[in-house]
Design a protein around this motif. Structure first.
Motif, mmCIF file in Angstrom:
data_model
loop_
_atom_site.group_PDB
_atom_site.id
_atom_site.type_symbol
_atom_site.label_atom_id
_atom_site.label_comp_id
_atom_site.label_asym_id
_atom_site.label_seq_id
_atom_site.Cartn_x
_atom_site.Cartn_y
_atom_site.Cartn_z
ATOM 1 N N MET A 1 0.834 -1.191 0.000
ATOM 2 C CA MET A 1 0.000 0.000 0.000
ATOM 3 C C MET A 1 0.871 1.243 0.000
ATOM 4 O O MET A 1 1.920 1.287 0.635
ATOM 5 C CB MET A 1 -0.905 0.012 1.240
ATOM 6 N N THR A 2 0.400 2.289 -0.689
ATOM 7 C CA THR A 2 1.126 3.548 -0.714
ATOM 8 C C THR A 2 1.118 4.181 0.667
ATOM 9 O O THR A 2 0.056 4.307 1.289
ATOM 10 C CB THR A 2 0.471 4.518 -1.711
ATOM 11 N N PRO A 3 2.272 4.591 1.191
ATOM 12 C CA PRO A 3 2.303 5.220 2.519
ATOM 13 C C PRO A 3 1.470 6.491 2.555
ATOM 14 O O PRO A 3 1.357 7.228 1.561
ATOM 15 C CB PRO A 3 3.786 5.521 2.726
ATOM 16 N N LEU A 4 0.905 6.782 3.720
ATOM 17 C CA LEU A 4 0.220 8.049 3.930
ATOM 18 C C LEU A 4 1.232 9.173 4.039
ATOM 19 O O LEU A 4 1.026 10.266 3.497
ATOM 20 C CB LEU A 4 -0.627 7.979 5.202
ATOM 21 N N ILE A 5 2.298 8.922 4.786
ATOM 22 C CA ILE A 5 3.420 9.855 4.913
ATOM 23 C C ILE A 5 4.704 9.046 4.836
ATOM 24 O O ILE A 5 4.789 7.954 5.403
ATOM 25 C CB ILE A 5 3.383 10.633 6.238
ATOM 26 N N GLU A 6 5.689 9.599 4.153
ATOM 27 C CA GLU A 6 6.981 8.925 4.051
ATOM 28 C C GLU A 6 8.090 9.977 4.065
ATOM 29 O O GLU A 6 7.969 11.030 3.441
ATOM 30 C CB GLU A 6 7.052 8.116 2.774
ATOM 31 N N SER A 7 9.157 9.692 4.807
ATOM 32 C CA SER A 7 10.338 10.564 4.771
ATOM 33 C C SER A 7 11.519 9.778 4.230
ATOM 34 O O SER A 7 11.625 8.560 4.446
ATOM 35 C CB SER A 7 10.671 11.114 6.168
ATOM 36 N N ARG A 8 12.386 10.494 3.550
ATOM 37 C CA ARG A 8 13.618 9.917 3.012
ATOM 38 C C ARG A 8 14.794 10.757 3.472
ATOM 39 O O ARG A 8 14.854 11.957 3.192
ATOM 40 C CB ARG A 8 13.583 9.898 1.482
ATOM 41 N N ALA A 9 15.705 10.136 4.193
ATOM 42 C CA ALA A 9 16.937 10.795 4.644
ATOM 43 C C ALA A 9 16.645 12.128 5.328
ATOM 44 O O ALA A 9 17.386 13.095 5.176
ATOM 45 C CB ALA A 9 17.908 10.984 3.486
ATOM 46 N N LEU A 10 15.569 12.162 6.116
ATOM 47 C CA LEU A 10 15.163 13.389 6.804
ATOM 48 C C LEU A 10 16.216 13.801 7.821
ATOM 49 O O LEU A 10 16.598 13.020 8.690
ATOM 50 C CB LEU A 10 13.817 13.162 7.491
ATOM 51 N N THR A 11 16.686 15.037 7.719
ATOM 52 C CA THR A 11 17.659 15.584 8.658
ATOM 53 C C THR A 11 17.181 16.955 9.118
ATOM 54 O O THR A 11 16.751 17.782 8.306
ATOM 55 C CB THR A 11 19.051 15.709 8.008
ATOM 56 N N ILE A 12 17.223 17.169 10.426
ATOM 57 C CA ILE A 12 16.793 18.424 11.039
ATOM 58 C C ILE A 12 17.935 18.961 11.885
ATOM 59 O O ILE A 12 18.532 18.216 12.681
ATOM 60 C CB ILE A 12 15.554 18.218 11.929
ATOM 61 N N HIS A 13 18.232 20.251 11.738
ATOM 62 C CA HIS A 13 19.254 20.903 12.550
ATOM 63 C C HIS A 13 18.612 21.735 13.657
ATOM 64 O O HIS A 13 17.471 22.199 13.520
ATOM 65 C CB HIS A 13 20.123 21.817 11.691
ATOM 66 N N ARG A 14 19.360 21.902 14.740
ATOM 67 C CA ARG A 14 18.925 22.847 15.757
ATOM 68 C C ARG A 14 18.896 24.239 15.150
ATOM 69 O O ARG A 14 19.742 24.572 14.314
ATOM 70 C CB ARG A 14 19.866 22.827 16.954
ATOM 71 N N PRO A 15 17.925 25.065 15.571
ATOM 72 C CA PRO A 15 17.824 26.411 14.987
ATOM 73 C C PRO A 15 19.135 27.185 15.088
ATOM 74 O O PRO A 15 19.753 27.256 16.147
ATOM 75 C CB PRO A 15 16.729 27.074 15.828
ATOM 76 N N GLY A 16 19.576 27.715 13.959
ATOM 77 C CA GLY A 16 20.766 28.539 13.923
ATOM 78 C C GLY A 16 22.075 27.798 13.997
ATOM 79 O O GLY A 16 23.139 28.415 14.114
ATOM 80 N N THR A 17 22.043 26.453 13.916
ATOM 81 C CA THR A 17 23.262 25.654 13.991
ATOM 82 C C THR A 17 23.252 24.618 12.886
ATOM 83 O O THR A 17 22.266 24.450 12.164
ATOM 84 C CB THR A 17 23.399 24.940 15.351
ATOM 85 N N THR A 18 24.355 23.903 12.772
ATOM 86 C CA THR A 18 24.414 22.751 11.872
ATOM 87 C C THR A 18 24.438 21.447 12.662
ATOM 88 O O THR A 18 24.759 20.389 12.114
ATOM 89 C CB THR A 18 25.663 22.832 10.981
#
Length: 259
Positions: A1-18
């Motif tokens: 079945m097709t996913p409802l939501i899918e992420s690929r290689a999702l990366t999140i940084h802290r605000p104002g930083t790497t």
């Protein structure tokens, strides 16, 4: 079945930083599936939810949502101004007005009928969580997203709430994505568990995750028994192939993943 939501290689940084809060996260949830995300404080659980919902910018990677996807959301915290009176009925009509019949039907579905005239500030913790869930169901969602939905509830209240989630899924067919720290009962209704600590440590069925070294490194040697406390049975199929991702998730990494 097709996913409802899918992420690929999702990366999140802290605000104002790497500095990454989450790095290279692949995630999916399919129709009618119940997925629970677990991890220590600061592991990025709530950040993942916000990113999947489009409320947090990505440093890299991508999130795909099925066209026309309707989402019902129960947040981790709701701040109430006790100086402003608001009934349950009025709360259920924010931001979109609903009829009395629709409001009462949602309250009945979540086990708190007849509360429409009550002030929100007069509700117990368990009643308030069920009202939040009723409000989420008014959107007729394909996906329910619950961020730490049992905070502040006692153990019987926690068990009762998860039983309610199972019943809601059975009645509506909605998929459910939960973030939780309630290891004693969180697995009773999960089809799949995703263990986070800045990245995906391991995922799969509750039985698989409960024996994974990465999971036990995070929650201790006794954690296996807590996940095995409840068994989930269902009459539909999912792709439950277990996966282990990347390096282990010991406590040294947890210290680096705060926030």
């Amino acid at each position: 079945m097709t996913p409802l939501i899918e992420s690929r290689a999702l990366t999140i940084h802290r605000p104002g930083t790497t500095e990454p809060v989450l790095a290279q996260v692949d995630f999916r949830i399919r129709p009618a599936e119940i997925v629970t995300v677990v991890g220590p404080n600061g592991s990025g659980k709530s950040s993942l939810i916000r990113a999947l919902l489009g409320h947090m910018p990505l440093a890299s990677g991508a999130v795909t949502r099925r066209q026309g996807l309707r989402i019902g959301y129960v947040p981790q915290r709701v701040q109430l101004d006790t100086a402003i009176p608001m009934t349950v009925r009025r709360f259920l009509s924010l931001p979109v007005r609903v009829s009395d019949v629709q409001a009462e039907d949602a309250l009945v579905r979540t086990g708190v009928p007849g509360l429409g005239a009550r002030q929100l500030t007069q509700l117990s913790g368990g009643q308030f969580q069920r009202v939040l869930l009723a409000r989420a169901l008014l959107a007729d969602p394909h996906l329910l997203v619950l961020d730490e939905p049992t905070q502040g509830l006692d153990q019987p209240g926690i068990v009762a709430f998860y039983q309610l989630i199972e019943e809601v899924r059975r009645q509506t067919g909605a998929a459910v994505l939960m973030v939780s720290h309630d290891l004693l009962v969180v697995m009773r209704s999960s089809d799949r568990v995703v263990c986070l600590n800045g990245h995906v440590c391991c995922e799969g069925t509750p039985q698989h995750v409960s024996t994974a070294p990465e999971y036990r490194a995070l929650f201790g040697a006794g954690a296996e028994g807590t996940l095995a406390l409840y068994q989930h049975r269902h009459d539909h199929d999912h792709d439950l192939t277990p996966h282990v991702h990347g390096p282990g998730c010991g406590h040294d990494h947890a210290d680096r993943a705060q926030g």
